[in-house]
Design an enzyme around this catalytic site. Structure first.
Site, PDB file in Angstrom:
ATOM      1  N   PRO A 154       0.818  -1.216   0.000  1.00 54.55           N
ATOM      2  CA  PRO A 154       0.000   0.000   0.000  1.00 54.55           C
ATOM      3  C   PRO A 154       0.853   1.267   0.000  1.00 54.55           C
ATOM      4  O   PRO A 154       2.007   1.267   0.427  1.00 54.55           O
ATOM      5  CB  PRO A 154      -0.787  -0.102   1.317  1.00 54.55           C
ATOM      6  N   HIS A 164       4.579  -5.361   3.097  1.00 59.84           N
ATOM      7  CA  HIS A 164       4.110  -5.736   4.416  1.00 59.84           C
ATOM      8  C   HIS A 164       4.194  -7.216   4.757  1.00 59.84           C
ATOM      9  O   HIS A 164       3.489  -7.679   5.643  1.00 59.84           O
ATOM     10  CB  HIS A 164       2.718  -5.173   4.665  1.00 59.84           C
ATOM     11  N   SER A 210      -8.271  -8.191  12.986  1.00 62.13           N
ATOM     12  CA  SER A 210      -6.985  -8.373  13.639  1.00 62.13           C
ATOM     13  C   SER A 210      -7.037  -9.563  14.597  1.00 62.13           C
ATOM     14  O   SER A 210      -7.986  -9.734  15.357  1.00 62.13           O
ATOM     15  CB  SER A 210      -6.622  -7.113  14.429  1.00 62.13           C
ATOM     16  N   SER A 257     -10.663  -1.424   3.184  1.00 61.32           N
ATOM     17  CA  SER A 257      -9.819  -1.325   4.357  1.00 61.32           C
ATOM     18  C   SER A 257     -10.022   0.025   5.027  1.00 61.32           C
ATOM     19  O   SER A 257      -9.928   1.060   4.379  1.00 61.32           O
ATOM     20  CB  SER A 257      -8.354  -1.470   3.938  1.00 61.32           C
TER      21      SER A 257
END
Length: 620
Positions: free
Chosen positions: A129, A352, A465, A548
């Site tokens: 990103p 990431h 998460s 997101s």
């Protein structure tokens, strides 16, 4: 910020049906309590393996809004066979439970392998990103260098907490969260391989790095950021060193080696082996990989109107704009790259594989706040050795690889349609006034916007998460549910009223469990169960909406590309009185149009506010 339904990654189907994660964001603005890392980690629970029957039932429920009834019936039969007593499902479930009993986290190693390291599309657009910060108050090279010096100092300030293990522990709902990812972000780098990449973290080596990489005019420099006594360079010293770098690279390099990192991973893996045959090249690449982070000092960017500025800035953060602009002024394998343009355009890009977004956004919030408070002085800085320019010997073969990378990058840059919009009518204040989750409110607006455009629902990805568990990464929350489907179908039908509720339970979602069962079959060298070869499974993983939420203290927006050719990437940051949106699509797909979806989302949000205002509030 996130709540339980935290968005941290967006998944992409692979040919083998495994998932590729994406798009990471910060977790809840949790209560922070100072604590030592290792003792904290040991106290965290392990990630559970959900019950097999529960996952199968929830999988069927998730399929209802996105597949035809015949397909659903076929999947139901396959799941019944899979769950038969003494059958393959039970065997794989036992294998997973056994694995969970003897590892810190039964998922994490598989997840990194499948979702990142074996994923072969370019990290640019498809995986890494970008993040766009507010435009900074400078428009020339001097202003760029002054801000860059302050930014480096801010990162070092945050790094001190990591090095001393004094980074405050985060809590969600009274439960401590895993802090491991904060220790994976700096001094780490992805290394290309021929079939699988790897990640190296030099922060854990016996001699941790003391330098950063600075890229200017496509040339790479090593900037030592600590004095011989171990103290960090002051912002004024950093300013002097950055000036030296810019003077030493006033002309753009004709061979932008960094653009090689934009390639398909197999192509880059081959080019990488060829590049590092030469000792000078190998040493230069190693210096980049070992550096704490990369700072990209960009040159010119396309001149655009104020209305298009944010969209243009997002493109620079995501891929650099192609070979004519700044795509060669990067090393996209580096976990963290800060990007600063001469015109005040600022942001970051991150690879990431080592971590989800929480450490990235927390670090950036810290750095932005630090730069606002810091003023550069005019103090004498003493004599410092000049930063070292990294040399590359470019053979005819390497030059050919660079030209191929330029060509591929330019095709990808031309294909991506990125729109950044500020929804200025209201922010999280409106849903909060009606005792609603702002995130859930926006998610339903996305479902409504998509349904109005296409007259059907699609598989939608949100990320939950799993940081309540040791080494937890993410699982999937499927925003397109039977309830959301009923809501969007009824919204424009005045004869119906629907209430939509969306909940998620940490550690009990379906996608990573299904992935684990599939990986367990491969681990035990068993045939892949038919349920994973089912057409419905492919549909379930074809996320036409990858979404997101990236909450941040800073008025920024994160951006990423779609995860399927006929899909959208939608990232948003809800502020108090406005919402920042970044919407992407591919130009080669005639079905999708980022501007149209952005407009549809704006209309959906306004219509939903009207509905709230016209609906009598329930008495509490």
């Amino acid at each position: 910020m996130w709540g339980i339904c935290s968005r941290t990654a967006v998944a992409m189907p692979k040919p083998c049906g495994l998932l590729k994660p994406r798009h990471l964001v910060k977790p809840v603005s949790a209560t922070r309590v100072a604590g030592r890392y290792q003792s904290h980690q040991k106290g965290l629970p392990s990630l559970p393996v959900p019950p097999l029957q529960q996952t199968c039932e929830r999988y069927l429920t998730a399929l209802e809004p996105i597949v035809e009834p015949e397909e659903l019936n076929n999947t139901r039969k396959l799941l019944e066979e899979f769950q038969e007593a003494g059958g393959l499902g039970e065997k794989l479930q036992r294998g997973l439970e056994k694995r969970a009993g003897k590892t810190e986290n039964w998922l994490s190693a598989w997840w990194v392998q499948v979702a990142y390291l074996e994923y072969r599309l370019p990290v640019v657009v498809h995986s890494s990103p970008g993040l766009v910060l507010p435009r900074m108050n400078f428009t020339n090279k001097q202003g760029q260098i002054r801000f860059a010096a302050k930014l480096i100092a801010g990162v070092l300030d945050f790094k001190t907490m990591i090095d001393n293990e004094t980074l405050p522990v985060e809590y969600l709902g009274g439960k401590p969260l895993c802090m491991n990812q904060y220790y994976e972000v700096l001094s780490s780098c992805r290394i290309p391989g021929l079939k699988r990449d790897s990640v190296v973290n030099h922060a854990k080596s016996s001699r941790p790095p003391k330098h950063i990489t600075v890229v200017h005019n496509h040339q790479f420099f090593i900037l030592d950021i600590y004095n011989s006594d171990g103290t960090p360079l002051t912002p004024d010293q950093l300013h002097v060193q950055l000036e030296k770098i810019c003077r030493a690279s006033s002309e753009t390099s004709s061979e932008p080696v960094g653009i090689l990192t934009t390639q398909h991973r197999d192509s880059w893996g081959k080019a990488y082996q060829n590049l590092i045959k030469d000792k000078t090249n190998k040493d230069s690449v190693s210096a980049i990989q070992r550096s704490i982070f990369t700072l990209c000092l960009d040159g010119a960017t396309p001149q655009v109107s104020d209305d298009s500025y944010r969209s243009c800035a997002a493109v620079q953060m995501l891929h650099g704009g192609g070979s004519r602009w700044n795509s060669g002024n990067r090393w996209f394998d580096k976990t963290l790259q800060f990007i600063i343009g001469e015109d005040g355009t600022c942001g970051a890009n991150y690879e990431h594989a080592p971590a989800e977004g929480p450490p990235i956004v927390a670090l950036i919030d810290h750095v932005v706040e630090f730069t606002r408070k810091l003023e550069l002085g005019q103090s004498t800085t003493g004599s410092l050795p000049s930063p070292q320019k990294l040399r590359f010997n470019i053979t005819a073969e390497i030059k050919k690889d660079i030209e191929e990378a330029k060509h591929s990058m330019n095709i990808l840059a031309d294909d991506l349609n990125m729109r950044v919009e500020v929804f200025g009518h209201f922010g999280k204040n409106v849903p909060k006034a009606h005792k609603m989750s702002p995130d859930a409110f926006i998610q339903v607006a996305l479902q409504l916007a998509y349904y109005r455009m296409y007259h059907h629902c699609c598989a939608t990805y949100e990320s939950a998460s799993l940081r309540m568990f040791r080494l937890g990464r993410t699982d999937t929350i499927r925003s397109a549910s039977s309830a959301s489907a009923s809501f969007v179908k009824a919204f424009d039908d005045p004869s119906k009223q629907v209430v939509h509720t969306d909940t998620a339970i940490s550690g009990q979602a379906i996608d990573r469990h299904l992935l684990g069962l599939k990986m367990q079959a491969m681990e035990e060298k068993l045939s892949v169960p038919d349920v994973f070869k089912d057409a419905a499974y492919a549909k379930a993983l074809h996320y036409k909406l990858s979404t997101s939420q990236v909450p941040s203290k800073t008025d920024c927006v994160m951006c990423f590309g779609p995860v399927v050719p006929n899909g959208y990437g939608v990232c948003y940051n809800p502020m108090d009185d406005h919402i920042n949106f970044a919407v992407s699509s591919f130009n080669t797909c005639k079905e999708t149009n980022a501007a149209h979806l952005a407009q549809a989302v704006e209309e959906a949000l306004l219509d939903m506010r009207t509905l709230l205002e016209q609906t009598p509030r329930a008495k509490l």
